[in-house]
Design a protein around this motif. Structure first.
Motif, PDB file in Angstrom:
ATOM      1  N   GLU A  43       0.815  -1.208   0.000  1.00  0.00           N
ATOM      2  CA  GLU A  43       0.000   0.000   0.000  1.00  0.00           C
ATOM      3  C   GLU A  43       0.857   1.270   0.000  1.00  0.00           C
ATOM      4  O   GLU A  43       0.329   2.360  -0.117  1.00  0.00           O
ATOM      5  CB  GLU A  43      -0.924   0.025   1.236  1.00  0.00           C
ATOM      6  CG  GLU A  43      -2.120  -0.887   1.115  1.00  0.00           C
ATOM      7  CD  GLU A  43      -1.794  -2.326   1.474  1.00  0.00           C
ATOM      8  OE1 GLU A  43      -0.833  -2.544   2.245  1.00  0.00           O
ATOM      9  OE2 GLU A  43      -2.468  -3.224   0.984  1.00  0.00           O
ATOM     10  N   ARG A  57      -9.752   8.343   8.864  1.00  0.00           N
ATOM     11  CA  ARG A  57     -10.802   7.326   8.761  1.00  0.00           C
ATOM     12  C   ARG A  57     -11.712   7.400   9.981  1.00  0.00           C
ATOM     13  O   ARG A  57     -12.932   7.298   9.879  1.00  0.00           O
ATOM     14  CB  ARG A  57     -10.172   5.933   8.658  1.00  0.00           C
ATOM     15  CG  ARG A  57     -11.184   4.799   8.559  1.00  0.00           C
ATOM     16  CD  ARG A  57     -10.498   3.437   8.589  1.00  0.00           C
ATOM     17  NE  ARG A  57      -9.873   3.171   9.864  1.00  0.00           N
ATOM     18  CZ  ARG A  57     -10.491   2.636  10.928  1.00  0.00           C
ATOM     19  NH1 ARG A  57     -11.762   2.327  10.855  1.00  0.00           N
ATOM     20  NH2 ARG A  57      -9.852   2.423  12.047  1.00  0.00           N
ATOM     21  N   GLY A 109     -10.610   8.223  -2.259  1.00  0.00           N
ATOM     22  CA  GLY A 109     -11.058   6.838  -2.406  1.00  0.00           C
ATOM     23  C   GLY A 109      -9.894   5.865  -2.273  1.00  0.00           C
ATOM     24  O   GLY A 109     -10.012   4.822  -1.616  1.00  0.00           O
ATOM     25  N   ALA A 110      -8.759   6.207  -2.883  1.00  0.00           N
ATOM     26  CA  ALA A 110      -7.573   5.346  -2.787  1.00  0.00           C
ATOM     27  C   ALA A 110      -7.074   5.263  -1.348  1.00  0.00           C
ATOM     28  O   ALA A 110      -6.639   4.199  -0.891  1.00  0.00           O
ATOM     29  CB  ALA A 110      -6.462   5.873  -3.701  1.00  0.00           C
ATOM     30  N   ARG A 112      -8.936   5.620   1.393  1.00  0.00           N
ATOM     31  CA  ARG A 112      -9.921   4.806   2.128  1.00  0.00           C
ATOM     32  C   ARG A 112      -9.659   3.322   1.871  1.00  0.00           C
ATOM     33  O   ARG A 112      -9.643   2.512   2.788  1.00  0.00           O
ATOM     34  CB  ARG A 112     -11.337   5.194   1.706  1.00  0.00           C
ATOM     35  CG  ARG A 112     -12.422   4.267   2.166  1.00  0.00           C
ATOM     36  CD  ARG A 112     -12.892   4.412   3.567  1.00  0.00           C
ATOM     37  NE  ARG A 112     -13.255   5.765   3.896  1.00  0.00           N
ATOM     38  CZ  ARG A 112     -13.367   6.208   5.141  1.00  0.00           C
ATOM     39  NH1 ARG A 112     -13.159   5.375   6.142  1.00  0.00           N
ATOM     40  NH2 ARG A 112     -13.692   7.443   5.395  1.00  0.00           N
ATOM     41  N   THR A 113      -9.426   2.965   0.616  1.00  0.00           N
ATOM     42  CA  THR A 113      -9.148   1.563   0.278  1.00  0.00           C
ATOM     43  C   THR A 113      -7.861   1.094   0.953  1.00  0.00           C
ATOM     44  O   THR A 113      -7.817  -0.010   1.519  1.00  0.00           O
ATOM     45  CB  THR A 113      -9.037   1.397  -1.254  1.00  0.00           C
ATOM     46  OG1 THR A 113     -10.299   1.752  -1.837  1.00  0.00           O
ATOM     47  CG2 THR A 113      -8.670  -0.016  -1.638  1.00  0.00           C
ATOM     48  N   ALA A 114      -6.822   1.918   0.925  1.00  0.00           N
ATOM     49  CA  ALA A 114      -5.539   1.539   1.520  1.00  0.00           C
ATOM     50  C   ALA A 114      -5.672   1.315   3.028  1.00  0.00           C
ATOM     51  O   ALA A 114      -5.221   0.291   3.547  1.00  0.00           O
ATOM     52  CB  ALA A 114      -4.487   2.611   1.231  1.00  0.00           C
ATOM     53  N   ASP A 116      -8.415   0.780   4.809  1.00  0.00           N
ATOM     54  CA  ASP A 116      -9.333  -0.333   5.084  1.00  0.00           C
ATOM     55  C   ASP A 116      -8.615  -1.674   4.902  1.00  0.00           C
ATOM     56  O   ASP A 116      -8.818  -2.607   5.690  1.00  0.00           O
ATOM     57  CB  ASP A 116     -10.567  -0.272   4.187  1.00  0.00           C
ATOM     58  CG  ASP A 116     -11.545   0.835   4.585  1.00  0.00           C
ATOM     59  OD1 ASP A 116     -11.386   1.422   5.685  1.00  0.00           O
ATOM     60  OD2 ASP A 116     -12.461   1.119   3.782  1.00  0.00           O
ATOM     61  N   THR A 117      -7.764  -1.774   3.892  1.00  0.00           N
ATOM     62  CA  THR A 117      -6.991  -2.994   3.652  1.00  0.00           C
ATOM     63  C   THR A 117      -6.023  -3.252   4.800  1.00  0.00           C
ATOM     64  O   THR A 117      -5.902  -4.375   5.291  1.00  0.00           O
ATOM     65  CB  THR A 117      -6.224  -2.890   2.315  1.00  0.00           C
ATOM     66  OG1 THR A 117      -7.176  -2.709   1.255  1.00  0.00           O
ATOM     67  CG2 THR A 117      -5.378  -4.121   2.049  1.00  0.00           C
TER      68      THR A 117
END
Length: 158
Positions: A43, A57, A109-110, A112-114, A116-117
């Motif tokens: 990430e 977050r 968005g990127a 948030r995805t990072a 969350d992962t």
């Protein structure tokens, strides 16, 4: 039924017990930090960037000074981490209606995805903690650490 274990400790007895907490907390922090550093290259997250993303977050858009205060780290360090996160398109600056000169930083968005992962992977690791720990044990741990943190709230990190 109350026992001596349940009675508040006087300061002279409490201080050495709290030092025991520090003696465990330091190595734990270093091990977790190292694990994050080893596991997050996909990430592109350093520990500092991870902290910024997690803060956003949890709390939503914040200014750099707000993040520094929340994490008890210098505004300059937070700014470097925000810059690093922005270079990966994990965060973006947006106008702050409350303060023209201090933009709000928010997750993309990127980002948030990072985060969350990362949280999902860390949660899987935390499930490996064995033992008979109860919710009350965890509540007590949080209460003790929060009380210790509050005791040093006057320490300037900038």
């Amino acid at each position: 039924m109350s026992t001596d274990q349940d009675a508040p400790l006087p300061p002279d007895d409490l201080a050495p017990r709290l030092y025991e907490v520090f003696a465990v907390l330091g190595p734990l922090y270093r091990r977790v930090t190292r694990k994050v550093e080893l596991n997050e290259p996909l990430e592109g997250l350093s520990v500092g960037v991870r902290a910024v993303l997690d803060l956003l977050r949890t709390h939503g858009p914040m200014t750099v000074p707000q993040m520094g205060r929340a994490q008890a780290i210098s505004r300059q360090f937070v700014q470097r981490m925000v810059n690093e996160a922005a270079a990966h398109d994990f965060v973006e600056a947006v106008p702050n209606p409350a303060h023209q000169r201090s933009s709000l930083i928010r997750l993309t968005g990127a980002g948030r995805t990072a985060i969350d992962t990362v949280i999902a992977r860390e949660s899987a690791l935390l499930k490996k903690v064995d033992g008979d720990l109860t919710g009350a044990d965890v509540d007590t741990c949080i209460r003790v650490l929060t009380r210790m943190l509050d005791a040093f709230a006057d320490v300037d990190v900038n």
